[in-house]
Every structure is written in structure tokens, then in C-alpha cells.
Motif scaffolding. Structure first.
Motif, short mmCIF file in Angstrom:
data_model
loop_
_atom_site.label_atom_id
_atom_site.label_comp_id
_atom_site.label_asym_id
_atom_site.label_seq_id
_atom_site.Cartn_x
_atom_site.Cartn_y
_atom_site.Cartn_z
N UNK A 18 0.83 -1.08 -0.15
CA UNK A 18 -0.40 0.01 0.14
C UNK A 18 1.16 1.07 0.05
N UNK A 19 2.14 1.10 0.82
CA UNK A 19 3.23 2.18 1.05
C UNK A 19 3.62 2.46 -0.80
N UNK A 20 3.70 1.60 -1.70
CA UNK A 20 4.24 1.83 -3.06
C UNK A 20 3.31 3.35 -4.25
N UNK A 21 3.62 3.33 -4.75
CA UNK A 21 3.10 4.11 -6.13
C UNK A 21 3.13 2.93 -6.48
N UNK A 22 2.18 3.67 -8.07
CA UNK A 22 1.61 2.63 -8.78
C UNK A 22 2.77 1.93 -9.96
N UNK A 23 3.66 2.53 -10.15
CA UNK A 23 4.52 2.21 -10.71
C UNK A 23 5.54 0.67 -10.36
N UNK A 24 5.37 1.25 -8.42
CA UNK A 24 5.76 0.13 -7.86
C UNK A 24 5.02 -1.09 -7.38
N UNK A 25 3.86 -0.55 -7.31
CA UNK A 25 2.73 -1.30 -7.63
C UNK A 25 2.57 -3.17 -8.52
N UNK A 26 2.86 -2.06 -9.71
CA UNK A 26 2.98 -3.29 -10.62
C UNK A 26 4.26 -3.85 -11.10
N UNK A 27 5.81 -3.11 -11.01
CA UNK A 27 6.29 -4.06 -10.48
C UNK A 27 6.53 -5.22 -9.27
N UNK A 28 6.41 -5.29 -8.43
CA UNK A 28 5.80 -5.87 -7.28
C UNK A 28 5.06 -7.06 -7.51
N UNK A 29 3.62 -6.72 -8.14
CA UNK A 29 2.83 -7.69 -8.85
C UNK A 29 3.26 -8.23 -9.72
N UNK A 54 15.69 -12.61 -12.93
CA UNK A 54 15.85 -13.15 -14.43
C UNK A 54 14.46 -12.52 -15.18
N UNK A 55 13.87 -13.51 -14.56
CA UNK A 55 12.92 -13.75 -15.37
C UNK A 55 11.09 -13.03 -15.36
N UNK A 56 11.58 -12.25 -14.52
CA UNK A 56 10.96 -10.65 -13.94
C UNK A 56 10.96 -9.25 -14.26
N UNK A 57 13.16 -9.71 -14.67
CA UNK A 57 12.88 -8.09 -15.96
C UNK A 57 13.79 -7.19 -14.79
N UNK A 58 14.34 -7.79 -13.09
CA UNK A 58 14.56 -6.59 -12.56
C UNK A 58 16.04 -6.96 -11.67
N UNK A 59 16.10 -6.13 -11.32
CA UNK A 59 17.46 -6.43 -10.55
C UNK A 59 17.60 -6.69 -9.22
N UNK A 60 18.59 -6.50 -8.80
CA UNK A 60 18.46 -7.96 -7.43
C UNK A 60 18.38 -6.98 -6.19
N UNK A 61 18.89 -5.06 -6.57
CA UNK A 61 18.62 -4.22 -5.27
C UNK A 61 16.74 -3.38 -5.41
N UNK A 62 16.35 -3.90 -6.62
CA UNK A 62 14.31 -3.75 -6.98
C UNK A 62 14.24 -4.86 -6.44
N UNK A 63 14.20 -6.43 -5.92
CA UNK A 63 14.18 -7.26 -6.13
C UNK A 63 13.99 -7.39 -4.31
N UNK A 64 15.01 -7.34 -3.96
CA UNK A 64 15.11 -6.76 -2.13
C UNK A 64 14.46 -5.77 -1.74
N UNK A 65 14.52 -4.43 -2.71
CA UNK A 65 12.96 -3.64 -1.91
C UNK A 65 12.30 -4.32 -2.15
N UNK A 66 11.20 -4.58 -2.82
CA UNK A 66 10.45 -5.71 -2.92
C UNK A 66 9.99 -6.83 -1.31
#
Lengths: 219, 219
Positions: A18-29, A54-66
């Protein structure tokens, strides 16, 4: 009968979403969606955070953020799969014999198309995690609790229409339908053959008086 | 209905067992027994060869002598669990309503005593391994095939005595009983509550005409 499936939605993951921006929520989803698919295809142990990254095409720091660890991600996957199954069951509105038969067709068609692979997206998580991860087990239990109630609503409706065999308790039948679905999906998974699932659902519905022996809704 | 559960008993493990001295066979059996218990209590992933070595009180070289890797040990555990379940089912001789009711009591008492922990010793292995380990999946499939046939014998016997509800196919009922048992054990496992298992078995037997609504054999 109630298994006290209290709302155990993890406060931490709920706040994170709920704390995320719309873009953040989409990435998390997207991360959850990809993780759910990989875990369903390979199992929890064989799916690494690196695979998901790799499959979600996110960086390690992005993945760790969520998700700070795999456990947290797996918990989000459990809730995601439970939500999907409960929503699908509610949307299918199984409270008439015709819609119940259509749902049965859909379940069997899906299992046939993939030769039973993966089993139930929620049940297989329960079986893999129940003994090793108490928090995951609690989330799966809550998901099954919600799913049971969705099926109970439908069976109570059929009961109200006088469609159930005399003497049959609709709440008990709901638990039985869910257990039969789980067991049928497991047998289909290990045999790579949808027939045990089909046999089980058809036999249950026939015995409940909801269909004739040929699977057609009883008139 | 037959799921072609051919005899896939691993030639390698069978040879390994038959080549051994009596003492060697006892040690091998003890290792399998200990591994089966640990895996059932903790799951496959959480059980290491080190855990098995310590609990079975064998050295690393002894363990390696019998099982060159964890995969080989897990395969032996699958066959061990399948043998136990099939033998128990055959010995219980479920071909009368009285013995079926006694078996139902035993299954529920056992699940109650341990609050559903572990689920089915064979089904949980299937769910944990089916997607990651094709050889293990084939062994679980063969085990379920043998177990299905043991239940089929009983249902055919009950059918021959005219105990099944009219129009019910005994072979289909056998598949349904096994699926219901699997799903009921999974729900009991995730909820830590034997009631969904009890509800499912009682509802199936009631619908099949084998018991009254109170679980007592139909006369």
C-alpha cells in the motif's frame, strides 16, 4: 464447522504494497506473478531469487526492495494464489448445477491441457511448506479457509434449491468437494494423467445427487 | 481405469538390497526408516544426509555405501512409504463395512493424535518432488497405482455384496476414496486439525451408502 482461518494476511507485505506508487505496485505484482509461475512449475526449493530476478526482468536491488528474502516472497505468492482461487470460485458462482458442471469442465480441461502438471497452486504450496515453515502453513490454512467458505456458499445455495441428496449437509459437502479436488489434482499430478481428477469429481457430484452417472446435471 | 503404474521399483536399489548380508540389510533398513521419519516430520528439503547419518547412528562412509546421494535415499524412502501404505491397506482388508469403519477410525485417530502433522507419507512426497524430480514422481505414481488397486479390491468386494449405492462403479469409488483421503490429509495438515479429514471420509462413505450420517456402518 470452522477451522478458524482468521485473516492472517501479513501486515508487513500488506504495508509494503500500500505504501508503493502505482508503478511500484505494478513491479511488485509482476515479481509475485513470475515467482508464482516458477514455483508452480518447479516447486519452491528449485526456484531461486536469481531465477525470479531474471524472469521478472528486475535488478537485485529492486527485488530486495520489495522482498527482503525468499520467505517473504513465498508468503506473497501464497496469498496471491489463494486470492486467485477464491476469486475464481466466487466468480464461477457454483450455486446452480449448470454452473457447477461448467466449473468441473473448466478444471478438467485445464488439468488435461498440462497433463496434471503442478497440482493445485495452493495445495502444493501447503504440502511443500507445512512442516518446514509455520508462517507459510498459517497463510495456506487461511487461504483454504476462505476457499472452503466460497464453496460452502455454493453448496448451501444448491441445498436451498433442494438439489442435494437427502440427508447431506451442505457444509460437509463443501469440505469434501475441496478435499476431493485437492486429492484429484495430486493424483493427476503424480500420474501425469487427468483421469483420477475427473473420476473423483464426477463420482462426488454423482453421489451428491448433483449429476447423473454421465456427468450431466441431474434434472 | 488403469494409470499404467508399472513396476518401476528401481533396479539399482533392489540389487543393492539383495546383495547385502543380513546385517547390511538391517543397517540399510534402519537408514531408510530414519530418513522416512525425518522427511515426513520436516519435509525433503529440510532433511540433510547429515541429519540422517546422526539419527541413524551410522558413519558417512556407511551411509554412502548404501546410498551414494540424497536422491537415491529419497527414492528408497518413497518405495518404503508406498510398501507400508499398500500393506496396511491390504492387511486391513476393507471389503466389509465393519472393517472399512474400523480403518476410518484408525486413520482419524492417527491424524488427531498428531494434529494432522506430516500429511500423507506418500502424497506429501509426491507433492514435494513431482515437478523437480521425474524419477521420484514415477516412483510415487507406481506407489499410488498399487494403493489404488488395493482399495479397488475392497470396493469390488463391497459391490459384490450389494453394499454400494446403486449405479456406483467400485473402481471409480476406489479412486475417489484415495483422492478424498489425500485431500483430507492435506487439509488436516495445513489446518493442524483432523476435522476436514473426518468430514471428508464420513461424507464419502455416507454418500456411497456404506454408512449412515453418524458414521455407523449401514445395515
Amino acid at each position: 464447522m470452522d477451522y478458524q482461518p482468521q485473516n492472517t494476511r501479513s501486515r508487513r507485505t500488506a504495508t509494503a504494497a500500500t505504501k508503493l506508487t502505482a508503478k511500484g505496485r505494478r513491479t511488485r505484482a509482476r515479481i509475485i506473478d513470475v515467482a508464482a509461475r516458477l514455483i508452480w512449475e518447479r516447486g519452491v526449493t528449485a526456484t531461486t531469487l536469481e531465477d525470479v530476478k531474471l524472469a521478472a526482468e528486475v535488478s537485485s536491488s529492486q527485488l530486495y526492495h520489495y522482498f527482503v528474502d525468499k520467505e517473504r516472497l513465498v508468503n506473497a505468492v501464497i496469498e496471491h494464489q489463494a486470492d486467485k482461487l477464491v476469486n475464481t470460485t466466487e466468480d464461477a458462482d457454483l450455486g446452480t448445477t449448470e454452473r457447477l458442471a461448467a466449473w468441473r469442465d473448466l478444471v478438467i480441461e485445464h488439468a488435461s491441457a498440462i497433463h496434471g502438471q503442478g497440482g493445485c497452486p495452493l495445495g502444493s504450496l501447503g504440502s511443500q511448506l507445512a512442516e518446514a515453515d509455520p508462517a507459510a502453513r498459517t497463510l495456506v490454512s487461511a487461504g483454504f479457509g476462505r476457499w472452503t467458505r466460497a464453496i460452502q456458499d455454493a453448496m448451501r445455495s444448491l441445498h436451498g434449491q433442494g438439489r442435494l441428496r437427502e440427508g447431506l449437509d451442505p457444509d460437509d459437502l463443501a469440505v469434501t468437494v475441496l478435499a476431493a479436488l485437492q486429492g484429484g489434482l495430486l493424483l493427476a499430478q503424480v500420474h501425469r494423467d487427468p483421469r483420477p481428477l475427473q473420476t473423483t469429481l464426477d463420482t462426488i457430484f454423482q453421489m451428491a445427487g448433483l449429476t447423473g452417472p454421465n456427468g450431466v446435471p441431474a434434472s
